[in-house]
Design a protein around this motif. Sequence first.
Motif, PDB file in Angstrom:
ATOM      1  N   ASP A 120       0.822  -1.213   0.000  1.00 52.06           N
ATOM      2  CA  ASP A 120       0.000   0.000   0.000  1.00 52.06           C
ATOM      3  C   ASP A 120       0.855   1.263   0.000  1.00 52.06           C
ATOM      4  N   GLY A 121       1.975   1.228   0.723  1.00 56.21           N
ATOM      5  CA  GLY A 121       2.855   2.394   0.739  1.00 56.21           C
ATOM      6  C   GLY A 121       3.425   2.691  -0.633  1.00 56.21           C
ATOM      7  N   ARG A 178       0.768   4.355  -2.775  1.00 56.21           N
ATOM      8  CA  ARG A 178       0.606   5.773  -2.437  1.00 56.21           C
ATOM      9  C   ARG A 178       1.753   6.599  -3.001  1.00 56.21           C
ATOM     10  N   ALA A 179       2.968   6.073  -2.886  1.00 55.32           N
ATOM     11  CA  ALA A 179       4.127   6.796  -3.422  1.00 55.32           C
ATOM     12  C   ALA A 179       4.017   6.954  -4.929  1.00 55.32           C
ATOM     13  N   GLY A 208       1.257   7.011  -6.642  1.00 56.27           N
ATOM     14  CA  GLY A 208       0.202   7.991  -6.893  1.00 56.27           C
ATOM     15  C   GLY A 208       0.700   9.417  -6.723  1.00 56.27           C
ATOM     16  N   ASP A 209       1.533   9.645  -5.713  1.00 64.65           N
ATOM     17  CA  ASP A 209       2.096  10.985  -5.499  1.00 64.65           C
ATOM     18  C   ASP A 209       2.960  11.411  -6.683  1.00 64.65           C
ATOM     19  N   GLN A 233       0.841  12.340  -9.607  1.00 63.45           N
ATOM     20  CA  GLN A 233       0.197  13.641  -9.411  1.00 63.45           C
ATOM     21  C   GLN A 233       1.178  14.778  -9.683  1.00 63.45           C
TER      22      GLN A 233
END
Length: 278
Positions: free
Chosen positions: A255-256, A259-260, A262-263, A266
């Motif tokens: 999951d980490g 998220r990374a 996804g960042d 973005q």
Amino acid sequence: MTIEAWLAGRAERGALGPQAERVAHLLARAPQFASYSSAREIAERAGVNVSTVVRTAQQLGFDGWPQLREALRALYLASVSSGDLPPGPASADPAAQTLRQDARNITMLNTPENLAAIRATAQAIKAARRTLIISSGSGAGPAHILSYLGTIAGHDIQLALGSSTSQVVHVARLEPGDCLITINIWRLTRTLRGLTRLARERGAVVSVLTDLRSSPLAEDADHLIVTPIEGLHAGPSLTAVVAAVQAVLSELADDGALRAFGDIQQMWQDLDLMDDQP
């Protein structure tokens, strides 16, 4: 029994010299090629003379190269099903033959020992304050993939592929609990061997991805991933090496990491970096 282990067992009859070791390593790395080839072809690919090939065969307990080749081919044929064997060296379809050989290399990579080492390498990256990857030559490509995608997944992974002196600077910064990954394909440089040992002495967790279980790097490896590299021509195939790197990356995909990633995406969007974004 693997071909490498078979050769090692026969080599116990007498210590092989450096030139003979080059021949033995070639036989272990490219058994299909060796099972079809003449002594001259083996000598050219190993970078030795024909007499060295003959002497190596005799040191391994055979009358000469033809007898060693016959035994090697029997062992090679026993290691694969006949339906999986690509045609001989005169194939009229090298592209298809290459794909079949690469598929077999990946299949051979998938062993319990390699899977355990792949998982342990990923855990070492997760636990490390910093991970450093060193390599040279053909190993640089897979090293770039692991560094780039591992960094996107949120890990502090640095790549040291420059001069020997700059690689020393990077290794000198390692601390206990950090992780060093050495990727070595085909020939081993003194620099890679020395830096791998230095990292181990500094307390880093050492993972080695190489093509021979008997590589000197294994002496300093906490985790050893052994990848087949047999190709059709003089150079090695890196397909299984990249597959091993991808397997390590898959173990980092928690999951980490999502998220990374996804960042990062973005940020690409905010900076309007991609030509294909709406």
